[in-house]
Design an enzyme around this catalytic site. Structure first.
Site, short mmCIF file in Angstrom:
data_model
loop_
_atom_site.label_atom_id
_atom_site.label_comp_id
_atom_site.label_asym_id
_atom_site.label_seq_id
_atom_site.Cartn_x
_atom_site.Cartn_y
_atom_site.Cartn_z
CE LYS A 53 3.50 3.33 -8.60
NZ LYS A 53 4.62 2.72 -9.36
CB SER B 37 7.26 2.01 -6.49
OG SER B 37 6.92 2.12 -7.86
CB SER C 155 7.52 -0.26 -9.90
OG SER C 155 8.48 0.20 -9.01
N1 GLN Z 1 12.70 -0.80 -7.22
C1 GLN Z 1 13.21 -0.01 -8.29
C2 GLN Z 1 13.59 1.35 -7.76
O1 GLN Z 1 13.57 1.53 -6.59
C3 GLN Z 1 12.20 0.09 -9.38
C4 GLN Z 1 11.16 1.10 -9.12
C5 GLN Z 1 10.19 1.25 -10.24
O2 GLN Z 1 10.08 0.41 -11.13
N2 GLN Z 1 9.49 2.36 -10.22
O3 GLN Z 1 13.93 2.25 -8.48
#
Ligand code: GLN
Length: 475
Positions: free
Chosen positions: A77, A152, A176
């Protein structure tokens, strides 16, 4: 190749029926055939990867393989540092940045011979649930390209689901890893907070972030986590507790006899639960009972505050963490004769809308007039959420829950940020409590044909229980 899993490829490499160069070429061929449509990768340094593969083959030929996994590619990532490679967090503000060092997680995988393979797309600075917030381009769900892969870590999930790479690394701050794994039909683990070093992971919300594996199956996730986890001097929040042994836990998993599986009522009674997910959960509960587990009703009463608490704590931390991106120290700079004006322009042009929204919100909840009303209260409720889990884990070993309220949605479907935030309801509380969780395929929605995930949640440091439950369920 008979089996595109980490464990299967290790066997072929060891038997000599496959070389690392052949394996990497196969990955590149698959990417050339389909990544034009899926767009999981931001960048791939083909020459370097092929050179790494050739070096791995030479080691193996000389009887000096670093492990049986030497020569297996792992996608990374774009917020996890690999020395000499771009680390942009899918943001314009970091577009020119190349990392001068390896993150600890990557360094440990390299020590076993794994080859970092490309930069995987993500929501900018890991803020989002659909990969639509990448500053460069969205990524599509390989199971249905009109739908999002989740986020994400959407690029990581899509790359594994499309069979571009056998495994990938993601990061999980509020879901995420687990949510995109569920949307794409793969397996993803959010380790206990402090299990995997955050050194070299670009910080979003430091008290929540964890790196974890995203793989085709439970065994592969255990293999990667065995190598990555454990104390690291470079991260003061990394845990000193003994780590690893999870592949053994997976191999020893036969049934669920003697295991108590909690079913938190707030996660099943949620109004937003789609019929496909509700149906999958019903099947999953019946299945774990058949496998010998005893199911018990538990309650996590503060669940209803989790999203609100998360979006105060995470944005507060993000506003502080992202203050360093000012165009002076590194990254993109919008020049101006005036220093303050240069800051404004750099940050104004460099950050996308969602990142700006969160910096504004985080700065607001930390401001002197509102600190007590928002940030301090959120921290108190965070403690209550953690206690909910402690109470529930007194009567069960792990919990079984949905990962998401519904299957992967279509692009543009959740245009209101609040609606997007609310879809994180089943993953967020786990991060706030610092516990561990795994998301794995639980079934298929008969209407859309999309995968539906299930989640096992475990108390801090009890990954072995998660792996056992998940492996038996998977079988
Ligand atoms: N969807 C969540 C956010 O927008 C989690 C994102 C994540 O785990 N990095 O913050």
């Amino acid at each position: 190749m008979t089996d595109f899993t980490v464990a299967g490829l290790a066997q072929e490499l060891t038997a000599g029926t496959l070389s690392s160069v052949e394996l990497v070429r196969e990955c590149l061929t698959r990417i050339d055939a389909r990544d034009g449509e899926i767009r999981a990768f931001l960048e791939i340094d083909r020459e370097k990867i092929l050179a790494d593969a050739a070096a791995s083959d030479a080691r193996r030929a000389a009887g000096k393989a670093l492990s049986i996994y030497d020569g297996i590619p792992v996608g990374i990532k774009d917020c996890i540092a690999v020395k000499g490679e771009r680390c942009s967090c899918a943001s314009k503000i970091l577009e020119p940045v190349k990392s001068p060092f390896d993150s600890t997680a990557v360094a440990r995988l390299k020590k076993a011979g794994f080859i970092p393979f490309g930069r995987l797309n993500m929501d900018e600075f890991a803020m989002g649930s659909s990969c639509e917030n990448s500053a460069f381009h969205p990524t599509c769900n390989p199971r249905d390209p009109s739908r999002v892969p989740g986020g994400s870590s959407g690029g990581s999930a899509a790359a594994v689901a499309a069979g571009f790479v056998p495994a990938a690394l993601g990061s999980d701050t509020g879901g995420s890893i687990r949510q995109p794994a569920a949307f794409c039909g793969i397996t993803g683990v959010k380790p206990t907070y402090g299990r995997v070093s955050r050194s070299g992971l670009v910080a979003f919300a430091s008290s929540l972030d964890q790196i974890g594996p995203m793989t085709q199956n439970v065994t592969d996730a255990a293999i990667l986590l065995d190598f990555m986890a454990g104390f690291d001097l470079m991260d003061s929040t990394s845990l000193p507790n003994p780590a690893g042994g999870w592949l053994k836990a997976v191999q020893g998993a036969k049934d669920l006899k003697g295991m108590k599986i909690g079913l938190p009522k707030e996660y099943f009674a949620s109004e937003g639960l789609s019929p496909a997910v509700a149906w999958t959960m019903e099947q999953a509960v019946a299945r774990v009972r058949d496998l010998g587990a005893e199911t018990v009703a538990v309650s996590l009463p503060h669940t209803k505050y989790a999203v609100a608490v998360y979006y105060i704590v995470a944005t507060a931390e993000a506003s502080a963490n992202l203050a360093r991106f000012d165009g002076i120290r590194y990254g993109a700079r919008a020049e101006s004769g005036d220093l303050i004006e240069s800051y404004f322009r750099t940050r104004g042009q460099g950050f996308g809308d969602e990142v700006k929204r969160r910096i504004l919100l985080g700065t607001y909840v930390l401001s002197s007039g509102y600190y007590d009303a928002y940030y301090l209260r959120a921290q108190k409720v965070r403690t209550l959420i953690r206690r909910d889990f402690e109470e529930a884990f007194r009567v069960c070993d792990v919990m079984l829950t949905p990962v998401t309220p519904a299957v992967a949605f279509h692009f543009g479907e959740k245009s209101d940020p609040l609606q997007m935030y609310l879809s994180d309801i089943f993953t967020i509380a786990l991060n706030l409590a610092g516990n561990c969780g795994i998301s794995l395929p639980g079934g298929t929605d008969p209407v859309s044909g999309m995968p539906v995930g299930v989640q096992f949640m475990g108390p801090a440091l009890e990954e072995a229980r998660l792996f056992r439950a998940a492996k038996v369920f998977e079988q």
